[in-house]
Design a protein around this motif. Structure first.
Motif, PDB file in Angstrom:
ATOM      1  N   PHE A 194       1.148  -1.504   0.202  1.00 10.44           N
ATOM      2  CA  PHE A 194      -0.304  -0.203  -0.001  1.00 10.44           C
ATOM      3  C   PHE A 194       1.241   0.930   0.162  1.00 10.44           C
ATOM      4  O   PHE A 194       2.038   0.726  -0.001  1.00 10.44           O
ATOM      5  CB  PHE A 194      -0.955   0.109   0.975  1.00 10.44           C
ATOM      6  N   ASP A 225       4.219   3.861   8.892  1.00  8.22           N
ATOM      7  CA  ASP A 225       3.091   2.406   8.563  1.00  8.22           C
ATOM      8  C   ASP A 225       3.225   1.409   6.433  1.00  8.22           C
ATOM      9  O   ASP A 225       3.419   2.627   6.238  1.00  8.22           O
ATOM     10  CB  ASP A 225       2.045   3.183   8.599  1.00  8.22           C
ATOM     11  N   ASP A 236       2.247  -5.774   6.435  1.00  2.33           N
ATOM     12  CA  ASP A 236       2.296  -4.368   6.945  1.00  2.33           C
ATOM     13  C   ASP A 236       2.617  -4.399   8.313  1.00  2.33           C
ATOM     14  O   ASP A 236       2.639  -5.080   9.030  1.00  2.33           O
ATOM     15  CB  ASP A 236       0.618  -4.903   6.811  1.00  2.33           C
ATOM     16  N   ALA A 237       3.382  -3.424   8.857  1.00  2.69           N
ATOM     17  CA  ALA A 237       4.110  -3.063  10.132  1.00  2.69           C
ATOM     18  C   ALA A 237       4.061  -1.303  10.015  1.00  2.69           C
ATOM     19  O   ALA A 237       4.131  -0.178   9.587  1.00  2.69           O
ATOM     20  CB  ALA A 237       4.978  -3.332  10.126  1.00  2.69           C
ATOM     21  N   THR A 238       3.819  -1.082  11.279  1.00  3.40           N
ATOM     22  CA  THR A 238       3.760   0.263  12.001  1.00  3.40           C
ATOM     23  C   THR A 238       4.377   0.425  13.583  1.00  3.40           C
ATOM     24  O   THR A 238       4.805  -0.064  14.034  1.00  3.40           O
ATOM     25  CB  THR A 238       2.534   0.777  13.092  1.00  3.40           C
ATOM     26  N   GLU A 329      -2.948  -4.038  15.962  1.00  9.10           N
ATOM     27  CA  GLU A 329      -1.598  -2.744  15.988  1.00  9.10           C
ATOM     28  C   GLU A 329      -3.176  -1.450  16.992  1.00  9.10           C
ATOM     29  O   GLU A 329      -3.663  -0.888  15.765  1.00  9.10           O
ATOM     30  CB  GLU A 329      -1.992  -2.357  14.156  1.00  9.10           C
ATOM     31  N   GLU A 343       2.231  -1.631  14.878  1.00 12.95           N
ATOM     32  CA  GLU A 343       1.456  -2.938  14.138  1.00 12.95           C
ATOM     33  C   GLU A 343       2.546  -3.381  13.903  1.00 12.95           C
ATOM     34  O   GLU A 343       3.675  -3.337  13.616  1.00 12.95           O
ATOM     35  CB  GLU A 343       1.120  -2.604  13.125  1.00 12.95           C
TER      36      GLU A 343
END
Ligand code: MN
Ligand code: MN
Length: 367
Positions: A194, A225, A236-238, A329, A343
């Motif tokens: 994304f 993010d 997908d990580a934050t 998250e 996240e």
């Protein structure tokens, strides 16, 4: 090609008296056929009958790639000068006969394509939906899928390292985004899962804010993010880091989110429900007085798409099972002041979970 999953769908179709399924979401097609493609406005479709061989329908220029991707049944191509629906209808009737019950992927079919089917098969029943069946099929990941998800997660860790290193006074959010994506592409990552989010200071108080020309100042938090698509699987990580010394308020907010994230992640194991996980994190944030600033669910499933089943949310009593993958998250977003989210996506094991990203979560103060 995932023949076991195709057969699983065929079993479900037989049990539900469905003679043909039309798989239309590119990620569902990739999951079943092994062929990953973004068709844009062209037609990409996988037709699966209950008791004969499926066929894949693609733009003519994609036929060879689809075969090379390992789809061993017929691949039918169409030229831009041809009417794809005329060919599809011909293929269906000559291969199988007119379907009595044709199941659709209702969350991924546009109306004009549906209308073409109704015109071609006026007596057919289109009420059945394969959306949930396909989602549930993808819910439990194999060890092989786990390995790919870990590789995708590792690229997110690499991205954080690049992003943290690039932070300096007056650098803009977009410059950091550009640096991360440029470096990853140079190293072989084709695509992000994304649009990369890099948000500074109060801009991070908008959970899905847009990176822009805003420049980093001392004593601001920076929220990252991000994720990549690697061999068809998403990460997908934050992480939220502090640029120079954090303020007291920033530390309080950060430590609350961290505690909530860690507590929920530590509670993940088979037998707990999705809503219990959400509650564990939300209770910690509520007890700290920030309830109104945690404005979204705790997490979402991840796999071939970045948001999939299950939803880790109040009201979902789904029982967590080994092999599920989803994000944890929590966030606190105080408008015009501060935004923090942490996240990790996790893979559920028989007695806990494995995080798919390893970047440390304790507040990282960057000088
Ligand atoms: Mn997420
Ligand atoms: Mn995310």
């Amino acid at each position: 090609m995932n023949i076991k999953k195709i057969q699983e769908l065929q079993q479900w179709m037989k049990a539900n008296q469905i003679d043909l399924s039309y798989v239309s979401h590119p990620s569902s097609i990739a999951y079943l056929s092994g062929f990953e493609s973004d068709p844009h406005e062209r037609v990409l479709a996988l037709f699966i009958p209950s008791d004969k061989e499926p066929f894949l329908f693609t733009p003519a220029m994609e036929v060879e790639s689809a075969k090379a991707a390992g789809f061993t049944f017929d691949v039918i191509g169409y030229q831009d000068t041809q009417d794809p629906w005329q060919i599809i209808v011909q293929e269906i009737t000559s291969r199988y006969s007119v379907p009595q019950r044709l199941a659709l992927e209702k969350n991924a079919l546009v109306v004009d394509r549906f209308e073409r089917l109704i015109q071609a098969f006026p007596g057919t029943d289109f009420s059945a939906d394969i959306t949930n069946v396909l989602q549930k099929m993808q819910l439990i990941k194999t060890k092989e899928e786990l390995n790919t998800l870990l590789e995708a997660g590792n690229w997110a860790d690499v991205a954080f390292e690049i992003g943290f290193k690039a932070l300096k006074e007056n650098v803009s959010e977009q410059e950091i985004v550009a640096e991360i994506e440029y470096q990853l592409k140079r190293r072989g990552v084709a695509k992000m899962s994304f649009d990369t989010l890099v948000l500074f200071g109060a801009n991070a108080a908008n959970p899905h804010g847009t990176p822009g020309a805003l420049q980093l100042q001392n004593n601001q938090l920076a929220l990252f993010d991000l994720g990549v698509i690697w061999k068809g699987y998403c990460s997908d990580a934050t992480r939220t880091v502090s640029f120079k010394e954090p303020t007291k308020q920033q530390i309080t907010v950060y430590e609350t989110v961290l505690q909530a994230q860690k507590a929920a992640q530590a509670a993940v194991k088979p037998g707990i429900s999705a809503q219990e996980l959400d509650k564990i994190a939300r209770d910690i944030i509520t007890d700290a007085g920030f309830e109104q600033y945690f404005t979204h669910r705790l997490g979402h499933g991840i796999g071939t798409t970045v948001h999939e089943y299950p939803s880790i949310v109040a009201g979902n009593d789904l029982i967590i099972e080994e092999g599920m993958c989803f994000s944890i998250e929590p966030g606190i977003y105080i408008p015009n002041e501060v935004g923090v989210r942490i996240e990790d996506c996790v893979y559920v094991t028989n007695d806990g979970c494995i995080p798919l990203t390893q970047t440390p979560k304790e507040l990282n103060v960057i000088d």
